[in-house]
Motif scaffolding. Structure first.
Motif, PDB file in Angstrom:
ATOM      1  N   PRO A  49       0.806  -1.226   0.000  1.00 23.07           N
ATOM      2  CA  PRO A  49       0.000   0.000   0.000  1.00 23.07           C
ATOM      3  C   PRO A  49       0.843   1.284   0.000  1.00 23.07           C
ATOM      4  O   PRO A  49       2.010   1.265   0.374  1.00 23.07           O
ATOM      5  CB  PRO A  49      -0.799  -0.115   1.302  1.00 23.07           C
ATOM      6  CG  PRO A  49      -0.039  -1.051   2.161  1.00 23.07           C
ATOM      7  CD  PRO A  49       0.671  -2.002   1.249  1.00 23.07           C
ATOM      8  N   VAL A  50       0.197   2.359  -0.401  1.00 19.91           N
ATOM      9  CA  VAL A  50       0.833   3.679  -0.438  1.00 19.91           C
ATOM     10  C   VAL A  50       0.694   4.288   0.961  1.00 19.91           C
ATOM     11  O   VAL A  50      -0.358   4.829   1.305  1.00 19.91           O
ATOM     12  CB  VAL A  50       0.130   4.572  -1.479  1.00 19.91           C
ATOM     13  CG1 VAL A  50       0.771   5.965  -1.517  1.00 19.91           C
ATOM     14  CG2 VAL A  50       0.155   3.925  -2.860  1.00 19.91           C
ATOM     15  N   THR A  51       1.741   4.167   1.763  1.00 20.55           N
ATOM     16  CA  THR A  51       1.620   4.597   3.157  1.00 20.55           C
ATOM     17  C   THR A  51       2.381   5.885   3.456  1.00 20.55           C
ATOM     18  O   THR A  51       2.195   6.459   4.523  1.00 20.55           O
ATOM     19  CB  THR A  51       2.148   3.506   4.119  1.00 20.55           C
ATOM     20  OG1 THR A  51       3.480   3.190   3.719  1.00 20.55           O
ATOM     21  CG2 THR A  51       1.287   2.261   4.073  1.00 20.55           C
ATOM     22  N   THR A  52       3.247   6.301   2.539  1.00 19.76           N
ATOM     23  CA  THR A  52       4.028   7.517   2.812  1.00 19.76           C
ATOM     24  C   THR A  52       3.820   8.542   1.706  1.00 19.76           C
ATOM     25  O   THR A  52       3.461   8.204   0.576  1.00 19.76           O
ATOM     26  CB  THR A  52       5.540   7.211   2.889  1.00 19.76           C
ATOM     27  OG1 THR A  52       5.987   6.796   1.591  1.00 19.76           O
ATOM     28  CG2 THR A  52       5.856   6.144   3.914  1.00 19.76           C
ATOM     29  N   THR A  53       4.116   9.784   2.063  1.00 17.25           N
ATOM     30  CA  THR A  53       3.995  10.883   1.098  1.00 17.25           C
ATOM     31  C   THR A  53       4.918  10.636  -0.086  1.00 17.25           C
ATOM     32  O   THR A  53       4.546  10.850  -1.241  1.00 17.25           O
ATOM     33  CB  THR A  53       4.356  12.204   1.794  1.00 17.25           C
ATOM     34  OG1 THR A  53       3.520  12.324   2.951  1.00 17.25           O
ATOM     35  CG2 THR A  53       4.152  13.395   0.884  1.00 17.25           C
ATOM     36  N   GLU A  54       6.097  10.135   0.221  1.00 19.13           N
ATOM     37  CA  GLU A  54       7.070   9.850  -0.838  1.00 19.13           C
ATOM     38  C   GLU A  54       6.490   8.848  -1.842  1.00 19.13           C
ATOM     39  O   GLU A  54       6.613   9.029  -3.062  1.00 19.13           O
ATOM     40  CB  GLU A  54       8.314   9.274  -0.161  1.00 19.13           C
ATOM     41  CG  GLU A  54       9.564   9.421  -0.949  1.00 19.13           C
ATOM     42  CD  GLU A  54      10.737   8.762  -0.213  1.00 19.13           C
ATOM     43  OE1 GLU A  54      10.656   8.526   1.017  1.00 19.13           O
ATOM     44  OE2 GLU A  54      11.734   8.470  -0.909  1.00 19.13           O
ATOM     45  N   GLN A  55       5.852   7.799  -1.317  1.00 20.07           N
ATOM     46  CA  GLN A  55       5.245   6.804  -2.220  1.00 20.07           C
ATOM     47  C   GLN A  55       4.088   7.408  -3.007  1.00 20.07           C
ATOM     48  O   GLN A  55       3.883   7.081  -4.176  1.00 20.07           O
ATOM     49  CB  GLN A  55       4.740   5.594  -1.410  1.00 20.07           C
ATOM     50  CG  GLN A  55       5.861   4.727  -0.861  1.00 20.07           C
ATOM     51  CD  GLN A  55       5.361   3.731   0.180  1.00 20.07           C
ATOM     52  OE1 GLN A  55       4.305   3.927   0.788  1.00 20.07           O
ATOM     53  NE2 GLN A  55       6.111   2.669   0.390  1.00 20.07           N
ATOM     54  N   ALA A  56       3.326   8.289  -2.364  1.00 25.86           N
ATOM     55  CA  ALA A  56       2.186   8.912  -3.056  1.00 25.86           C
ATOM     56  C   ALA A  56       2.674   9.808  -4.189  1.00 25.86           C
ATOM     57  O   ALA A  56       2.088   9.829  -5.278  1.00 25.86           O
ATOM     58  CB  ALA A  56       1.348   9.713  -2.059  1.00 25.86           C
ATOM     59  N   VAL A  57       3.766  10.530  -3.940  1.00 24.78           N
ATOM     60  CA  VAL A  57       4.325  11.413  -4.977  1.00 24.78           C
ATOM     61  C   VAL A  57       4.809  10.565  -6.157  1.00 24.78           C
ATOM     62  O   VAL A  57       4.557  10.878  -7.327  1.00 24.78           O
ATOM     63  CB  VAL A  57       5.474  12.276  -4.381  1.00 24.78           C
ATOM     64  CG1 VAL A  57       6.264  12.980  -5.474  1.00 24.78           C
ATOM     65  CG2 VAL A  57       4.904  13.279  -3.377  1.00 24.78           C
ATOM     66  N   ALA A  58       5.449   9.437  -5.850  1.00 25.78           N
ATOM     67  CA  ALA A  58       5.951   8.563  -6.919  1.00 25.78           C
ATOM     68  C   ALA A  58       4.788   7.925  -7.693  1.00 25.78           C
ATOM     69  O   ALA A  58       4.846   7.815  -8.931  1.00 25.78           O
ATOM     70  CB  ALA A  58       6.848   7.482  -6.319  1.00 25.78           C
ATOM     71  N   LEU A  83      -3.807   4.392   5.757  1.00 30.26           N
ATOM     72  CA  LEU A  83      -3.567   4.447   7.204  1.00 30.26           C
ATOM     73  C   LEU A  83      -3.269   3.045   7.738  1.00 30.26           C
ATOM     74  O   LEU A  83      -3.969   2.088   7.393  1.00 30.26           O
ATOM     75  CB  LEU A  83      -4.822   5.014   7.883  1.00 30.26           C
ATOM     76  CG  LEU A  83      -4.770   5.317   9.372  1.00 30.26           C
ATOM     77  CD1 LEU A  83      -3.760   6.411   9.692  1.00 30.26           C
ATOM     78  CD2 LEU A  83      -6.161   5.740   9.873  1.00 30.26           C
ATOM     79  N   THR A  84      -2.219   2.948   8.561  1.00 31.84           N
ATOM     80  CA  THR A  84      -1.918   1.664   9.211  1.00 31.84           C
ATOM     81  C   THR A  84      -1.805   1.899  10.720  1.00 31.84           C
ATOM     82  O   THR A  84      -1.773   3.050  11.172  1.00 31.84           O
ATOM     83  CB  THR A  84      -0.574   1.067   8.727  1.00 31.84           C
ATOM     84  OG1 THR A  84       0.498   1.844   9.283  1.00 31.84           O
ATOM     85  CG2 THR A  84      -0.466   1.047   7.212  1.00 31.84           C
ATOM     86  N   ASP A  85      -1.683   0.800  11.465  1.00 33.15           N
ATOM     87  CA  ASP A  85      -1.506   0.916  12.916  1.00 33.15           C
ATOM     88  C   ASP A  85      -0.248   1.713  13.260  1.00 33.15           C
ATOM     89  O   ASP A  85      -0.146   2.269  14.350  1.00 33.15           O
ATOM     90  CB  ASP A  85      -1.383  -0.482  13.543  1.00 33.15           C
ATOM     91  CG  ASP A  85      -2.721  -1.195  13.607  1.00 33.15           C
ATOM     92  OD1 ASP A  85      -3.760  -0.528  13.451  1.00 33.15           O
ATOM     93  OD2 ASP A  85      -2.738  -2.428  13.805  1.00 33.15           O
ATOM     94  N   SER A  86       0.716   1.713  12.332  1.00 30.09           N
ATOM     95  CA  SER A  86       1.980   2.370  12.677  1.00 30.09           C
ATOM     96  C   SER A  86       2.242   3.678  11.924  1.00 30.09           C
ATOM     97  O   SER A  86       3.364   4.175  11.942  1.00 30.09           O
ATOM     98  CB  SER A  86       3.137   1.386  12.476  1.00 30.09           C
ATOM     99  OG  SER A  86       3.042   0.807  11.200  1.00 30.09           O
ATOM    100  N   THR A  87       1.215   4.239  11.275  1.00 30.97           N
ATOM    101  CA  THR A  87       1.394   5.555  10.644  1.00 30.97           C
ATOM    102  C   THR A  87       1.778   6.576  11.728  1.00 30.97           C
ATOM    103  O   THR A  87       1.168   6.597  12.807  1.00 30.97           O
ATOM    104  CB  THR A  87       0.086   6.017   9.961  1.00 30.97           C
ATOM    105  OG1 THR A  87      -0.306   5.026   9.005  1.00 30.97           O
ATOM    106  CG2 THR A  87       0.264   7.355   9.253  1.00 30.97           C
ATOM    107  N   LEU A  88       2.773   7.394  11.408  1.00 34.52           N
ATOM    108  CA  LEU A  88       3.229   8.376  12.401  1.00 34.52           C
ATOM    109  C   LEU A  88       2.549   9.725  12.173  1.00 34.52           C
ATOM    110  O   LEU A  88       2.333  10.129  11.025  1.00 34.52           O
ATOM    111  CB  LEU A  88       4.751   8.563  12.304  1.00 34.52           C
ATOM    112  CG  LEU A  88       5.589   7.343  12.670  1.00 34.52           C
ATOM    113  CD1 LEU A  88       7.073   7.603  12.383  1.00 34.52           C
ATOM    114  CD2 LEU A  88       5.390   6.989  14.157  1.00 34.52           C
TER     115      LEU A  88
END
Ligand SMILES: NC(=O)N[C@@H](CC(=O)O)C(=O)O
Ligand SMILES: [Zn+2]
Ligand SMILES: [Zn+2]
Length: 354
Positions: A49-58, A83-88
């Motif tokens: 899954p797309v969990t980070t901004t960096e991945q979303a931009v890519a 969103l995951t249990d460990s999203t900061l």
């Protein structure tokens, strides 16, 4: 005699809930959406899954580069984070600052396609939700509980009681989109909730009830989550979509899967509707005698909720019967669309591309 409209022109719509997948699969479906819609909220349930901004931009860059030349510059993918249990909480700040990420998506773990990395307990996410509330980052929810003891037809209703109501009480300023609603209970909840709460409604949930899935044989291409409900719920959705309320807007949840994964002993959930999405909505609104309400639902309420400008250009549909193809090519497989082989009365005018 009342004359029937033969042409329908509206401000170009947006799709506020779309699955594009990735790679060759994405390449196969992207033009269908980009021809009709100016923008779409892109779901992040890729594998992984797309969990980070960096991945979303890519991912956004991959979408833009997959657009065919004639559509390039005409379509804007609005990205989301999974969103995951460990999203900061700090990821929310990064997302907001990027200008690329427009929302964060909550999938209860195990609720739907590619949701195994989803949230196991919403309380784990409270610090993130607090940050989203503070930075005005909308939360999009797949609103179904996953408890095996809850009947699959009741999972949305129980989600409202167990998750959504407590969430709105704890985070009253958090903007929430209740995605692809399927029940009268969801309509009632959204209507009576604060103005921070809105909902998307798919074409297939407006068009079909659960008979389309289960009567006269099992119809895997009508299987999606949340699963189709009984007729009284479909009617409540139709009322909500056509009554002019700003809380409801278009989100196709077009979710392509290869035919071989749908026609299987354990067929996967998702209906492909991007091939004729706005045309199908037009047909539904017309049959309800509410064609004049389509533009607000498809083109105004969504951007108003997301606090984005409304589109300026227009698309036209013409009254012309055409037959939806039985299938499309889809990477190494085929894709069976909503309404395969059936007639549609509205057709996208090619002039809309000019
Ligand atoms: N709606 C579906 O039935 N499937 C979606 C996931 C989702 O939106 O729940 C998919 O990604 O295939
Ligand atoms: Zn979903
Ligand atoms: Zn979806």
């Amino acid at each position: 005699m009342i004359s029937q409209p033969t042409m329908l022109t509206l401000i170009r719509p947006d799709d506020w809930h779309l699955h594009l997948r990735d790679g060759r699969a994405m390449q196969a479906v992207l033009p269908d959406t980009a021809r009709r819609f100016a923008r779409a909220i892109i779901m992040p349930n890729l594998k992984p899954p797309v969990t980070t901004t960096e991945q979303a931009v890519a991912y956004q860059a991959r979408i833009l580069s997959a657009l065919p030349d004639e559509l390039s510059g005409r379509f804007q993918p609005l990205m989301t984070l999974y969103l995951t249990d460990s999203t900061l909480p700090t990821e929310i700040v990064r997302a907001k600052m990027s200008g690329v990420v427009h929302a964060v998506k909550l999938y209860p773990a195990g609720a739907t396609t590619h949701s195994d990395a989803g949230v196991t307990d919403i309380t784990h996410c409270y610090p993130v939700l607090e940050m989203m509330e503070r930075h005005d980052m909308p939360l999009l929810v797949h609103g179904e509980v996953v408890n095996p003891e809850v009947d699959i037809f009741d999972r949305e209703k129980v989600f409202i009681e167990r998750v959504l109501i407590p969430l709105t009480q704890r985070f009253p300023e958090l903007r929430i989109v209740f995605e692809h609603i399927t029940t009268r209970d969801a309509v009632d909840f959204v209507q009576s909730a604060s103005r921070q709460i809105a909902a998307t409604i798919t074409a297939h949930h407006l068009l079909l009830n659960r008979n389309a899935l289960l009567a006269g044989g099992l119809h895997p291409h009508h299987y999606c989550l949340p699963v189709l409900k009984r007729e009284s719920h479909r009617r409540a959705l139709l009322d909500a979509a056509t009554n002019g309320s700003r809380k409801f807007f278009l989100g196709t949840d077009s979710a392509p899967h290869p035919r071989s994964d749908k026609e299987s002993a354990c067929g996967c959930a998702g209906i492909y509707s991007a091939h004729a999405a706005i045309e199908i909505y037009a047909q539904i609104f017309e049959q309800a005698g509410k064609l004049d309400r389509l533009e607000a639902f498809a083109s105004f309420h969504g951007p108003d909720f997301y606090r984005l400008p409304r589109n300026q250009d227009r698309i036209s549909l013409i009254k012309e019967s055409w037959r939806i193809p039985q299938q499309f090519e889809y990477a190494n497989d085929t894709l069976v669309p909503l309404g395969a082989g059936e007639m549609l009365e509205w057709k996208l005018s090619e002039g809309s591309l000019d």
